[in-house]
Design a protein around this motif. Structure first.
Motif, PDB file in Angstrom:
ATOM      1  N   LEU A  61       0.831  -1.102  -0.072  1.00 14.81           N
ATOM      2  CA  LEU A  61      -0.044  -0.259  -0.076  1.00 14.81           C
ATOM      3  C   LEU A  61       0.783   1.175   0.021  1.00 14.81           C
ATOM      4  CD1 LEU A  61      -2.880  -0.989   2.631  1.00 14.81           C
ATOM      5  CD2 LEU A  61      -2.750  -1.288   0.097  1.00 14.81           C
ATOM      6  N   TYR A  62       2.071   1.014   0.355  1.00 15.46           N
ATOM      7  CA  TYR A  62       3.152   1.961   0.225  1.00 15.46           C
ATOM      8  C   TYR A  62       4.399   1.352  -0.117  1.00 15.46           C
ATOM      9  CZ  TYR A  62       0.031   4.092   3.982  1.00 15.46           C
ATOM     10  OH  TYR A  62      -1.005   5.009   4.696  1.00 15.46           O
ATOM     11  N   ASP A  63       5.310   2.193  -0.824  1.00 16.17           N
ATOM     12  CA  ASP A  63       6.668   1.638  -1.175  1.00 16.17           C
ATOM     13  C   ASP A  63       7.476   1.854  -0.028  1.00 16.17           C
ATOM     14  OD1 ASP A  63       6.518   0.181  -3.770  1.00 16.17           O
ATOM     15  OD2 ASP A  63       6.335   2.066  -4.744  1.00 16.17           O
ATOM     16  N   VAL A  64       8.346   0.983  -0.014  1.00 20.45           N
ATOM     17  CA  VAL A  64       9.691   1.310   1.029  1.00 20.45           C
ATOM     18  C   VAL A  64      10.455   2.466   0.795  1.00 20.45           C
ATOM     19  CG1 VAL A  64       9.500  -1.060   1.896  1.00 20.45           C
ATOM     20  CG2 VAL A  64      11.155  -0.459   0.007  1.00 20.45           C
ATOM     21  N   GLU A  65      11.038   3.053   1.712  1.00 19.15           N
ATOM     22  CA  GLU A  65      11.902   4.176   1.191  1.00 19.15           C
ATOM     23  C   GLU A  65      13.307   3.741   1.311  1.00 19.15           C
ATOM     24  OE1 GLU A  65      10.855   7.513   3.930  1.00 19.15           O
ATOM     25  OE2 GLU A  65       8.768   7.371   3.392  1.00 19.15           O
ATOM     26  N   GLY A  66      13.538   2.400   1.888  1.00 19.67           N
ATOM     27  CA  GLY A  66      14.879   1.876   1.857  1.00 19.67           C
ATOM     28  C   GLY A  66      14.704   0.583   2.221  1.00 19.67           C
ATOM     29  N   GLY A  67      15.606  -0.400   1.782  1.00 19.37           N
ATOM     30  CA  GLY A  67      15.583  -1.785   1.873  1.00 19.37           C
ATOM     31  C   GLY A  67      14.524  -2.476   0.734  1.00 19.37           C
ATOM     32  N   ARG A  68      14.412  -3.807   1.096  1.00 19.12           N
ATOM     33  CA  ARG A  68      13.393  -4.310   0.170  1.00 19.12           C
ATOM     34  C   ARG A  68      12.509  -5.310   1.119  1.00 19.12           C
ATOM     35  NH1 ARG A  68      15.745  -8.688  -3.888  1.00 19.12           N
ATOM     36  NH2 ARG A  68      16.733 -10.077  -2.439  1.00 19.12           N
ATOM     37  N   ILE A  69      11.425  -5.795   0.534  1.00 18.44           N
ATOM     38  CA  ILE A  69      10.647  -7.029   0.958  1.00 18.44           C
ATOM     39  C   ILE A  69      10.533  -7.978  -0.107  1.00 18.44           C
ATOM     40  CG2 ILE A  69       8.522  -7.463   1.941  1.00 18.44           C
ATOM     41  CD1 ILE A  69       8.129  -4.588   2.859  1.00 18.44           C
ATOM     42  N   THR A  70      10.806  -9.252   0.368  1.00 19.97           N
ATOM     43  CA  THR A  70      10.613 -10.345  -0.566  1.00 19.97           C
ATOM     44  C   THR A  70       9.615 -11.398  -0.216  1.00 19.97           C
ATOM     45  OG1 THR A  70      12.371 -11.654   0.209  1.00 19.97           O
ATOM     46  CG2 THR A  70      12.994 -10.203  -1.325  1.00 19.97           C
ATOM     47  N   ILE A  71       8.905 -12.188  -0.867  1.00 25.72           N
ATOM     48  CA  ILE A  71       8.282 -13.174  -0.805  1.00 25.72           C
ATOM     49  C   ILE A  71       8.534 -14.315  -1.660  1.00 25.72           C
ATOM     50  CG2 ILE A  71       5.812 -14.192  -0.888  1.00 25.72           C
ATOM     51  CD1 ILE A  71       4.673 -11.442  -0.377  1.00 25.72           C
ATOM     52  N   ASP A  72       9.110 -15.296  -1.099  1.00 21.56           N
ATOM     53  CA  ASP A  72       9.888 -16.642  -2.016  1.00 21.56           C
ATOM     54  C   ASP A  72      10.965 -15.946  -2.581  1.00 21.56           C
ATOM     55  OD1 ASP A  72       8.209 -18.160  -0.433  1.00 21.56           O
ATOM     56  OD2 ASP A  72       6.706 -18.486  -2.192  1.00 21.56           O
ATOM     57  N   GLN A 106      11.263 -13.119  -4.174  1.00 26.32           N
ATOM     58  CA  GLN A 106      10.875 -12.176  -5.244  1.00 26.32           C
ATOM     59  C   GLN A 106      10.521 -10.793  -4.471  1.00 26.32           C
ATOM     60  OE1 GLN A 106       7.869 -14.633  -7.630  1.00 26.32           O
ATOM     61  NE2 GLN A 106       8.141 -15.643  -5.824  1.00 26.32           N
ATOM     62  N   ASP A 107      11.364  -9.637  -5.114  1.00 26.53           N
ATOM     63  CA  ASP A 107      10.789  -8.412  -4.691  1.00 26.53           C
ATOM     64  C   ASP A 107       9.538  -7.949  -4.722  1.00 26.53           C
ATOM     65  OD1 ASP A 107      10.879  -5.740  -3.946  1.00 26.53           O
ATOM     66  OD2 ASP A 107      12.794  -5.328  -4.676  1.00 26.53           O
ATOM     67  N   ILE A 108       8.797  -7.753  -3.841  1.00 23.67           N
ATOM     68  CA  ILE A 108       7.561  -7.271  -3.978  1.00 23.67           C
ATOM     69  C   ILE A 108       7.438  -6.280  -4.965  1.00 23.67           C
ATOM     70  CG2 ILE A 108       6.739  -8.251  -1.882  1.00 23.67           C
ATOM     71  CD1 ILE A 108       6.139  -5.479  -0.886  1.00 23.67           C
ATOM     72  N   ALA A 109       8.238  -5.062  -4.864  1.00 27.02           N
ATOM     73  CA  ALA A 109       8.192  -4.198  -5.893  1.00 27.02           C
ATOM     74  C   ALA A 109       8.482  -4.569  -7.499  1.00 27.02           C
ATOM     75  CB  ALA A 109       9.347  -2.928  -5.502  1.00 27.02           C
ATOM     76  N   ALA A 110       8.884  -5.609  -7.543  1.00 27.68           N
ATOM     77  CA  ALA A 110       9.129  -6.076  -9.018  1.00 27.68           C
ATOM     78  C   ALA A 110       7.977  -7.023  -9.445  1.00 27.68           C
ATOM     79  CB  ALA A 110      10.204  -6.827  -9.049  1.00 27.68           C
ATOM     80  N   VAL A 111       6.737  -7.300  -8.534  1.00 29.19           N
ATOM     81  CA  VAL A 111       5.696  -7.994  -9.158  1.00 29.19           C
ATOM     82  C   VAL A 111       4.418  -7.074  -9.182  1.00 29.19           C
ATOM     83  CG1 VAL A 111       6.706 -10.183  -7.986  1.00 29.19           C
ATOM     84  CG2 VAL A 111       5.011  -8.642  -6.875  1.00 29.19           C
ATOM     85  N   THR A 112       3.505  -7.895  -9.962  1.00 28.42           N
ATOM     86  CA  THR A 112       2.244  -6.902 -10.000  1.00 28.42           C
ATOM     87  C   THR A 112       1.500  -6.861  -8.811  1.00 28.42           C
ATOM     88  OG1 THR A 112       0.806  -8.812 -10.503  1.00 28.42           O
ATOM     89  CG2 THR A 112       2.000  -7.743 -12.481  1.00 28.42           C
ATOM     90  N   GLN A 113       0.889  -5.743  -8.423  1.00 28.22           N
ATOM     91  CA  GLN A 113       0.267  -5.683  -7.184  1.00 28.22           C
ATOM     92  C   GLN A 113      -0.992  -6.584  -6.931  1.00 28.22           C
ATOM     93  OE1 GLN A 113      -0.838  -1.328  -6.186  1.00 28.22           O
ATOM     94  NE2 GLN A 113       0.515  -0.992  -7.957  1.00 28.22           N
ATOM     95  N   THR A 114      -1.754  -6.829  -8.211  1.00 28.64           N
ATOM     96  CA  THR A 114      -2.875  -7.794  -8.182  1.00 28.64           C
ATOM     97  C   THR A 114      -2.131  -9.181  -7.655  1.00 28.64           C
ATOM     98  OG1 THR A 114      -3.996  -6.584 -10.090  1.00 28.64           O
ATOM     99  CG2 THR A 114      -4.326  -8.930  -9.796  1.00 28.64           C
ATOM    100  N   SER A 115      -1.228  -9.712  -8.421  1.00 27.94           N
ATOM    101  CA  SER A 115      -0.912 -11.076  -7.897  1.00 27.94           C
ATOM    102  C   SER A 115      -0.117 -10.928  -6.374  1.00 27.94           C
ATOM    103  CB  SER A 115       0.493 -11.447  -8.853  1.00 27.94           C
ATOM    104  OG  SER A 115       1.468 -10.552  -8.743  1.00 27.94           O
ATOM    105  N   LEU A 116       0.423 -10.008  -5.960  1.00 31.12           N
ATOM    106  CA  LEU A 116       1.028  -9.646  -4.656  1.00 31.12           C
ATOM    107  C   LEU A 116      -0.258  -9.932  -3.577  1.00 31.12           C
ATOM    108  CD1 LEU A 116       3.035  -8.895  -2.342  1.00 31.12           C
ATOM    109  CD2 LEU A 116       2.500  -6.528  -2.972  1.00 31.12           C
TER     110      LEU A 116
END
Length: 636
Positions: free
Chosen positions: A427-438, A440-450
Motif C-alpha cells: 500500500l506504500y513503497d519502502v523508502e529503503g531496503g526491500r521486502i521479498t516473498i519466496d 521475489q522483491d514485491i516491488a518487482a511483481v504486479t500488485q494484483t498478484s501480490l
C-alpha cells in the motif's frame, strides 16, 4: 414503436469503452494500470472528442444546416412580402406558387428533419453514452490511485469530480460544435444577406460583431476563473456533507449536529460566495450584450427604412433585414448564455482534471511479473519507511519469516506493526531496503498478484453496501454457493446470517448490510470479513486485530476455525490482546519502528523485558505492587 426506432442510435457509442493508443495499451498489459488521462483542459477535451469524432462531426454538420434553415426562412419571409405586394389574390399562386410550396416544404420537412436529427444525435447518441464514457474512464483512473490518494481527500468530493467532469466536458464539446458553430454560421449568412440588400447594413453588423468579440475576450475570462472556483467550492461542500452522513453515528453519539452544521455551512458559504461572484460577472456580460444588441437593431432598422425611402430597398428586403437582426438579437443573448456556460464548463474541467488526471504515485514496473508464492517465505531486508517525513516509524528493520511460520507482532500503539503489514501489501513503497516473498522483491511483481497471495482481516472492517453473499464472494469472485456457505460456517456466521432481513425484505445471504456494513454489529462484520478471507485461501495470512470486535464467547467459538485456517500458511498476526497470539511460533516485539525482542511467549516472559511488561499490564495489572520479578512470576 418509438423505442424500437431510437434504440439502435443509443448503441452507436459504448459508454464503457476505454480507447487508448497501442503504446498505452501495451503499458496497461505490462503493468495492470491504465494510462493517465491528459493533464490539461484542452488536451482532456480533445482526447475525448476524438473518441466520438463521427457523431460530433454530425453535430457540426447539422449545426450548420440549422443556421442555413433559419436564414432561409427569414429570407423567405421577405420574398413572401414582395410577392404579396406585387401580386393579386387571383395571380399569387400562378406567379409565385413554386416559391410558396418551396418555403412550405422547407418549414414542414427540411426544418423538421434537421431538428429531429439534431435531437437524435444529442439525446440518443451523445448524451447517454459519450457523457458517461467520460465519467467511466475518469472513475477507472481514480480507482488506479494508491491507498494514500484516498486517505488525503473526501470520498464525496472525488465522486463529485467524476460526475462534474462528464457533464462539463460533454456540454463544452456539444455547445461548441452545435450552438456556437450554428451561431457563427448564422452570423456569416446574415452578413452576406444584409450586404446584398445594403452594404451599410453589413457595416453595422460588422461593428456589432467586433463588439460581441470584445465582450467574449474581455469579460468572459473572469467568469471562467470564477466558474473554476465555484466548481471546487461545490465539490468541497458536497464532500463535507458526505463525510457527515458517512459518520452519522459519531455525530449522533457526540451530539455534534450543530457542530456539523457549522462545518458544512463554512464550506457551503464558500460555495455561495463563489456563485455570487459568477452571477455578478454574468450580469455585466448580459448588460453589455443588451446594449450592443439595441445598437444593432436600431442601426439596421434605420438603414432599412432610409433605403426603402430612397427606393433602393423593397418592403420584403426590409422585412428580411429586420427579421434577421431580431433573430440575431435572440440568438446572441442565447449564445452569450451558452458562452458563459462554455467558460464555466471549461473552469470545471480545469478543476476536475487537477484531481482526475494525477499520475498514480504507486504503479507496477513495466517489467513486473506475477508473484509465485508456493512457500510463503517473507523477508524484510533493512527496511526503512518514514511516510515521507524523513525520520521515525520504521528504521532499518530486518525480519525473516520462514515458510509456514506463525508470528505475532507486538508493541505499543504507534510502534509500527500495522505499517509493516501495509508495506508487505505494498500500500506504500519502502523508502529503503526491500521486502521479498519466496525470494521475489514485491516491488518487482504486479500488485494484483501480490495481494491475491495475501489474505487480510483488519481491525476496522468495512463491508460493501451489498448482499452478504457478495461481501463474502469478494474473497474469490468465482466461488460457488457451496464454497460461500462453507466459509460462512467456518467463520461461525451461518446462524446470524439466517436471521438477517433488510428493509427491502431480502433475507439471509441476500440481505444487504448497509453502507460500510452499519446494519451489522461489529462482531458480525468481523465474522463476514473472516469468511471472506477463508474463501480467498491465500498462502500468506495477515490478522490485524482479527478478533478484536468479538466477545469472548464468539471469539472462543471461531478460534478453532482460525487455527484450521492458519494450517500450512505463513501467518502474521497483530493483537493488543496478547492472549490471542501467545501460542504462536514466535513473537516479534516492536518499539519505535525497531525489533527490540523476539522469541516464544515463555522466552519473552522469562526475559522480563517490554513484552513481559505488556503481558503484566493485561493479565496481572491489578495485582498489588511488587518488584518486577514478582510481577512476572504472578503473570506466569
Amino acid at each position: 414503436m418509438l423505442d424500437r426506432l431510437l434504440r439502435p442510435f443509443e448503441r452507436v457509442l459504448d459508454p464503457f469503452e476505454d480507447r487508448i493508443g497501442e503504446e498505452a495499451r501495451e503499458r496497461e498489459r505490462l503493468t495492470g494500470h491504465l494510462a493517465p488521462l491528459p493533464t490539461t483542459a484542452n488536451s482532456f477535451i480533445w482526447y475525448f472528442a476524438r473518441q466520438a469524432k463521427w457523431p460530433l462531426l454530425g453535430v457540426l454538420v447539422i449545426g450548420g444546416l440549422a443556421a442555413m434553415v433559419d436564414a432561409a426562412m427569414f429570407t423567405g419571409v421577405g420574398w413572401i412580402v414582395d410577392a404579396l405586394e406585387h401580386s393579386t389574390p387571383e395571380t399569387l399562386f400562378a406567379e409565385h406558387g413554386a416559391l410558396l410550396f418551396g418555403l412550405a416544404a422547407l418549414t414542414l420537412v427540411g426544418r423538421a428533419v434537421v431538428l429531429v436529427a439534431s435531437s437524435i444525435l444529442e439525446e440518443q447518441v451523445i448524451a447517454p453514452s459519450f457523457y458517461n464514457r467520460i465519467r467511466w474512464q475518469s472513475y477507472r483512473r481514480l480507482m488506479d490511485q494508491p491507498y494514500t490518494f484516498f486517505q488525503n481527500d473526501f470520498a464525496g468530493r472525488l465522486a463529485t469530480k467524476v460526475q462534474q467532469i462528464g457533464q462539463a466536458t460533454g456540454d463544452f464539446i456539444i455547445t461548441t460544435l452545435q450552438t456556437f458553430w450554428s451561431f457563427v454560421a448564422f452570423v456569416l449568412l446574415t452578413v452576406t444577406i444584409l450586404g446584398a440588400i445594403d452594404w451599410r447594413m453589413a457595416v453595422v453588423l460588422a461593428f456589432w460583431t467586433l463588439g460581441y468579440a470584445w465582450i467574449v475576450y474581455a469579460l468572459l475570462p473572469q467568469i471562467r476563473q470564477y466558474g473554476r472556483e465555484r466548481a471546487n467550492a461545490n465539490s468541497v461542500w458536497t464532500g463535507r456533507v458526505v463525510d457527515s452522513f458517512t459518520n452519522i453515528l459519531s455525530v449522533k453519539l457526540f451530539d455534534a449536529t450543530r457542530a456539523e452544521d457549522a462545518f458544512v455551512k463554512e464550506g457551503f458559504s464558500s460555495y455561495v460566495e463563489a456563485v455570487w461572484r459568477v452571477s455578478r460577472a454574468l450580469t455585466g456580460v448580459r448588460g453589455a450584450t443588451a446594449i450592443l444588441n439595441g445598437i444593432l437593431i436600431t442601426g439596421v432598422g434605420v438603414v432599412a427604412v432610409l433605403g426603402w425611402q430612397a427606393g433602393t430597398t423593397s418592403s420584403g428586403a426590409v422585412a428580411t433585414a429586420l427579421g434577421l437582426v431580431l433573430r440575431l438579437n435572440q440568438m446572441s443573448g442565447w449564445m452569450m448564455f451558452n458562452i458563459n456556460g462554455l467558460v464555466r464548463n471549461y473552469g470545471t474541467i480545469q478543476d476536475a482534471v487537477a484531481t482526475i488526471s494525477v499520475r498514480p504515485a504507486l504503479i507496477d514496473r513495466l517489467d513486473a511479473t506475477d508473484l509465485v508464492a508456493p512457500r510463503g517465505e517473507v523477508r524484510f531486508e533493512d527496511v526503512t519507511f518514514h511516510y515521507g517525513k524523513g525520520a521515525g516509524v520504521i528504521e532499518n528493520l530486518s525480519l525473516h519469516i520462514r515458510p509456514g511460520e506463525k508470528i505475532g507482532l507486538v508493541g505499543r500503539s504507534g510502534a509500527g506493526k500495522t505499517t509493516l503489514v501495509n508495506l508487505l501489501l505494498r500500500l506504500y513503497d519502502v523508502e529503503g531496503g526491500r521486502i521479498t516473498i519466496d525470494g521475489q522483491d514485491i516491488a518487482a511483481v504486479t500488485q494484483t498478484s501480490l495481494r491475491s497471495a495475501i489474505g487480510v482481516v483488519t481491525q476496522d472492517t468495512s463491508l460493501l453496501h451489498r448482499s452478504i453473499r457478495d461481501n463474502i464472494r469478494y474473497g474469490r469472485e468465482d466461488a460457488d454457493e457451496a464454497a460461500i456457505e462453507s466459509a460462512a460456517r467456518r467463520a461461525d456466521a451461518l446462524a446470524f446470517i439466517a436471521g438477517l432481513k433488510d428493509p427491502k425484505d431480502r433475507t439471509g445471504f441476500e440481505a444487504h448490510v448497509g453502507e460500510r456494513g452499519v446494519k451489522l454489529s461489529g462482531g458480525q462484520r468481523q465474522r463476514i470479513a473472516i469468511a471472506r478471507v477463508l474463501l480467498k485461501d491465500a498462502p500468506i495470512l495477515v490478522l490485524d486485530e482479527a478478533t478484536s470486535a468479538l466477545d469472548s464467547e464468539v471469539e472462543a467459538a471461531i478460534q478453532e476455525n482460525l487455527q484450521e485456517m492458519m494450517q500450512g500458511k505463513t501467518v502474521i498476526a497483530i493483537a493488543h490482546r496478547l492472549s490471542t497470539i501467545a501460542s504462536l511460533d514466535r513473537l516479534i516485539v516492536l518499539d519505535a519502528g525497531r525489533i527490540v525482542e523476539q522469541g516464544t511467549h515463555a522466552e519473552l516472559i522469562a526475559r522480563g523485558g517490554l513484552y513481559a511488561d505488556l503481558w503484566h499490564r493485561q493479565s496481572g495489572g491489578f495485582i498489588g505492587a511488587g518488584d518486577k520479578k514478582n510481577r512476572v512470576a504472578a503473570a506466569e
